[in-house]
Motif scaffolding. Structure first.
Motif, PDB file in Angstrom:
ATOM      1  N   THR A 195     -46.847  23.378 -33.975  1.00 54.35           N
ATOM      2  CA  THR A 195     -46.294  22.862 -35.226  1.00 54.35           C
ATOM      3  C   THR A 195     -44.898  23.437 -35.377  1.00 54.35           C
ATOM      4  N   SER A 196     -44.003  22.665 -36.002  1.00 55.93           N
ATOM      5  CA  SER A 196     -42.628  23.131 -36.141  1.00 55.93           C
ATOM      6  C   SER A 196     -42.081  22.717 -37.494  1.00 55.93           C
ATOM      7  N   ALA A 197     -40.957  23.313 -37.856  1.00 54.67           N
ATOM      8  CA  ALA A 197     -40.288  22.973 -39.105  1.00 54.67           C
ATOM      9  C   ALA A 197     -38.781  22.978 -38.883  1.00 54.67           C
ATOM     10  N   ASP A 198     -38.114  22.044 -39.527  1.00 51.56           N
ATOM     11  CA  ASP A 198     -36.657  21.985 -39.525  1.00 51.56           C
ATOM     12  C   ASP A 198     -36.192  22.328 -40.937  1.00 51.56           C
ATOM     13  N   THR A 199     -36.126  23.611 -41.237  1.00 50.68           N
ATOM     14  CA  THR A 199     -35.820  24.041 -42.602  1.00 50.68           C
ATOM     15  C   THR A 199     -34.352  23.895 -42.961  1.00 50.68           C
ATOM     16  N   ARG A 200     -33.496  23.567 -41.990  1.00 54.96           N
ATOM     17  CA  ARG A 200     -32.057  23.392 -42.253  1.00 54.96           C
ATOM     18  C   ARG A 200     -31.646  21.929 -42.278  1.00 54.96           C
ATOM     19  N   ASN A 201     -32.608  21.029 -42.035  1.00 51.32           N
ATOM     20  CA  ASN A 201     -32.293  19.606 -41.892  1.00 51.32           C
ATOM     21  C   ASN A 201     -31.191  19.399 -40.853  1.00 51.32           C
ATOM     22  N   ALA A 202     -31.310  20.154 -39.761  1.00 51.98           N
ATOM     23  CA  ALA A 202     -30.299  20.126 -38.716  1.00 51.98           C
ATOM     24  C   ALA A 202     -30.654  19.192 -37.568  1.00 51.98           C
ATOM     25  N   GLY A 203     -31.904  18.780 -37.500  1.00 52.71           N
ATOM     26  CA  GLY A 203     -32.329  17.934 -36.393  1.00 52.71           C
ATOM     27  C   GLY A 203     -32.946  18.698 -35.248  1.00 52.71           C
ATOM     28  N   VAL A 204     -33.177  20.020 -35.440  1.00 53.05           N
ATOM     29  CA  VAL A 204     -33.857  20.854 -34.449  1.00 53.05           C
ATOM     30  C   VAL A 204     -34.867  21.736 -35.168  1.00 53.05           C
ATOM     31  N   ASP A 205     -35.801  22.289 -34.399  1.00 51.21           N
ATOM     32  CA  ASP A 205     -36.776  23.198 -34.995  1.00 51.21           C
ATOM     33  C   ASP A 205     -36.109  24.530 -35.327  1.00 51.21           C
ATOM     34  N   SER A 206     -36.193  24.938 -36.576  1.00 52.81           N
ATOM     35  CA  SER A 206     -35.728  26.274 -36.952  1.00 52.81           C
ATOM     36  C   SER A 206     -36.869  27.280 -36.856  1.00 52.81           C
ATOM     37  N   GLN A 207     -38.082  26.787 -36.706  1.00 54.66           N
ATOM     38  CA  GLN A 207     -39.211  27.642 -36.369  1.00 54.66           C
ATOM     39  C   GLN A 207     -40.296  26.802 -35.709  1.00 54.66           C
ATOM     40  N   LEU A 208     -41.017  27.434 -34.792  1.00 55.81           N
ATOM     41  CA  LEU A 208     -42.101  26.736 -34.093  1.00 55.81           C
ATOM     42  C   LEU A 208     -43.187  27.738 -33.737  1.00 55.81           C
ATOM     43  N   THR A 209     -44.422  27.316 -33.964  1.00 52.07           N
ATOM     44  CA  THR A 209     -45.579  28.119 -33.590  1.00 52.07           C
ATOM     45  C   THR A 209     -46.468  27.289 -32.665  1.00 52.07           C
ATOM     46  N   GLY A 210     -46.870  27.896 -31.565  1.00 52.11           N
ATOM     47  CA  GLY A 210     -47.685  27.170 -30.603  1.00 52.11           C
ATOM     48  C   GLY A 210     -48.903  27.952 -30.169  1.00 52.11           C
ATOM     49  N   ILE A 211     -49.913  27.230 -29.762  1.00 54.07           N
ATOM     50  CA  ILE A 211     -51.112  27.799 -29.155  1.00 54.07           C
ATOM     51  C   ILE A 211     -51.236  27.246 -27.737  1.00 54.07           C
ATOM     52  N   LEU A 212     -51.369  28.149 -26.780  1.00 54.70           N
ATOM     53  CA  LEU A 212     -51.574  27.769 -25.386  1.00 54.70           C
ATOM     54  C   LEU A 212     -53.011  28.080 -25.007  1.00 54.70           C
ATOM     55  N   GLU A 213     -53.677  27.120 -24.384  1.00 58.66           N
ATOM     56  CA  GLU A 213     -55.061  27.296 -23.958  1.00 58.66           C
ATOM     57  C   GLU A 213     -55.110  27.345 -22.435  1.00 58.66           C
ATOM     58  N   PHE A 214     -55.926  28.266 -21.911  1.00 58.89           N
ATOM     59  CA  PHE A 214     -56.008  28.495 -20.475  1.00 58.89           C
ATOM     60  C   PHE A 214     -57.387  28.125 -19.952  1.00 58.89           C
ATOM     61  N   ASP A 215     -57.458  27.828 -18.681  1.00 59.50           N
ATOM     62  CA  ASP A 215     -58.704  27.402 -18.061  1.00 59.50           C
ATOM     63  C   ASP A 215     -59.796  28.458 -18.202  1.00 59.50           C
ATOM     64  N   SER A 216     -59.407  29.719 -18.288  1.00 62.60           N
ATOM     65  CA  SER A 216     -60.365  30.817 -18.421  1.00 62.60           C
ATOM     66  C   SER A 216     -61.010  30.868 -19.802  1.00 62.60           C
ATOM     67  N   GLY A 217     -60.466  30.108 -20.746  1.00 65.23           N
ATOM     68  CA  GLY A 217     -60.917  30.183 -22.130  1.00 65.23           C
ATOM     69  C   GLY A 217     -60.025  31.058 -22.977  1.00 65.23           C
ATOM     70  N   ALA A 218     -59.089  31.753 -22.355  1.00 62.05           N
ATOM     71  CA  ALA A 218     -58.146  32.586 -23.103  1.00 62.05           C
ATOM     72  C   ALA A 218     -57.161  31.702 -23.856  1.00 62.05           C
ATOM     73  N   THR A 219     -56.571  32.277 -24.895  1.00 63.24           N
ATOM     74  CA  THR A 219     -55.554  31.577 -25.674  1.00 63.24           C
ATOM     75  C   THR A 219     -54.365  32.504 -25.902  1.00 63.24           C
ATOM     76  N   ALA A 220     -53.219  31.892 -26.146  1.00 64.56           N
ATOM     77  CA  ALA A 220     -52.015  32.665 -26.458  1.00 64.56           C
ATOM     78  C   ALA A 220     -51.277  31.989 -27.604  1.00 64.56           C
ATOM     79  N   ARG A 221     -50.775  32.797 -28.527  1.00 62.90           N
ATOM     80  CA  ARG A 221     -49.966  32.294 -29.634  1.00 62.90           C
ATOM     81  C   ARG A 221     -48.512  32.666 -29.384  1.00 62.90           C
ATOM     82  N   ILE A 222     -47.634  31.687 -29.492  1.00 57.52           N
ATOM     83  CA  ILE A 222     -46.206  31.966 -29.384  1.00 57.52           C
ATOM     84  C   ILE A 222     -45.523  31.529 -30.678  1.00 57.52           C
ATOM     85  N   HIS A 223     -44.494  32.283 -31.070  1.00 50.27           N
ATOM     86  CA  HIS A 223     -43.768  31.940 -32.297  1.00 50.27           C
ATOM     87  C   HIS A 223     -42.295  32.246 -32.106  1.00 50.27           C
ATOM     88  N   SER A 224     -41.449  31.311 -32.531  1.00 55.61           N
ATOM     89  CA  SER A 224     -40.006  31.506 -32.482  1.00 55.61           C
ATOM     90  C   SER A 224     -39.405  30.992 -33.781  1.00 55.61           C
TER      91      SER A 224
END
Length: 325
Positions: A195-224
């Motif tokens: 999920t992402s947000a463009d809080t500056r109405n600039a046309g790009v993500d000013s923040q993004l949070t992601g979940i990555l799922e792996f074949d092992s069942g593990a997960t990873a959260r990334i945020h920028s």
């Protein structure tokens, strides 16, 4: 190795050029679209040759390789032009605007018989290398990971990181590090959701949070993000322990850093003396060119990292998970 620098970008002036001078290599040329600017920076930093045109530097400068810190959308064009001139290229992250362009850049450089490496300098810090070793050899059955990279761009509406025409956005500028780190520790994800947000109405993500799922069942959260104060961190959790660190992507050359972990009930904190990851990156790149061996950040690494970034953006646009298989 003699480097030519494409532009007077801040990262070149404050990081790569000083790092090169501290190494066995040197910066012998710098180019800007403004010749006065190039000459000023060259004079300040002791660079013998300054040019007011990128093409002229590529054609005429006494250089062996090029460092490309131009805005993201210009990486491909000027990397290929450098390759045309027979120069090896150290290109800032992210390598291109998408997976297809990353693949095309590597195809082109291979055809021109020059080395191309994406400049993820944090990968060359001894702490990163030690963290990867602990995760690989000591942590059993990793179940989750997380990585965050944020800083505030409040009050900087014209920053190039907010320009969609230059392939800006927090995921491209900062999140590429978090994706790289989670792939380093957990492997290749099978699915991505964001999920992402463009809080500056600039046309790009000013923040993004992601979940990555792996074949092992593990997960990873990334945020920028560009909306909140500075944070650089990662954490890995496994059945028999965990590992975490702060200030992980841009440690200064004079900064002591630490790595904290627990394995099978044994808690430890390791400290790392100041080291310049840019200097180590330059040295590795030059060695890879000289030896003809592939660099650590090679074709496969760059393309796979870009593929995850593409999937995260696609998921954020569609509002549903995206498969990477």
């Amino acid at each position: 190795m003699r480097f030519g620098i494409l532009s007077t970008a801040g990262i070149a002036r404050t990081a790569l050029i000083p790092a090169s001078e501290r190494s066995e290599h040197e910066v012998t040329a710098i180019a800007s679209r403004n010749v006065d600017r190039a000459e000023t920076v060259a004079s300040e930093l002791g660079i013998p040759n300054a040019y007011g045109n990128y093409d002229t530097m590529l054609a005429d400068a006494p250089i062996d390789a090029v460092y490309n810190p131009l805005p993201n959308a210009l990486h491909a064009e000027w990397t290929m032009r450098a390759a045309d001139a027979g120069h090896d290229v150290l290109c800032e992250k992210p390598i291109g605007v998408d997976t297809q362009q990353a693949r095309e850049m590597h195809d082109y450089c291979e055809a021109q018989d020059v080395t191309l490496m994406e400049a993820f300098m944090y990968r060359f810090h001894p702490r990163t290398e030690r963290a990867a070793e602990i995760v690989s050899e000591d942590l059993a059955n990793v179940r989750s990971g997380s990585a965050t990279f944020t800083f505030s761009l409040r009050g900087n509406p014209d920053d190039i990181r907010l320009d969609p025409d230059l392939a800006g956005g927090s995921l491209m500028d900062l999140g590429c590090y978090t994706v790289s780190a989670m792939r380093l520790f957990l492997g290749e994800p099978e699915r991505a959701y964001a999920t992402s947000a463009d809080t500056r109405n600039a046309g790009v993500d000013s923040q993004l949070t992601g979940i990555l799922e792996f074949d092992s069942g593990a997960t990873a959260r990334i945020h920028s993000g560009f909306d909140t104060p500075f944070v650089e961190s990662y954490r890995v959790e496994a059945e028999n322990g965990w590992l975490e660190a702060e200030n992980v992507f841009g440690a200064d050359h004079d900064q002591t850093v630490s790595l904290e972990y627990s394995v099978d009930g044994r808690h430890a904190v390791e400290e790392f003396d100041p080291v310049d990851p840019y200097q180590r990156e330059v040295a590795h790149f030059a060695d890879a060119v000289d030896s003809g061996s592939g660099p650590r950040i090679d074709r496969e690494e760059s393309i796979r990292n870009m593929a995850v970034i593409d999937a995260l953006y696609e998921s954020a646009d569609r509002g549903e998970p995206v498969s990477l298989s």
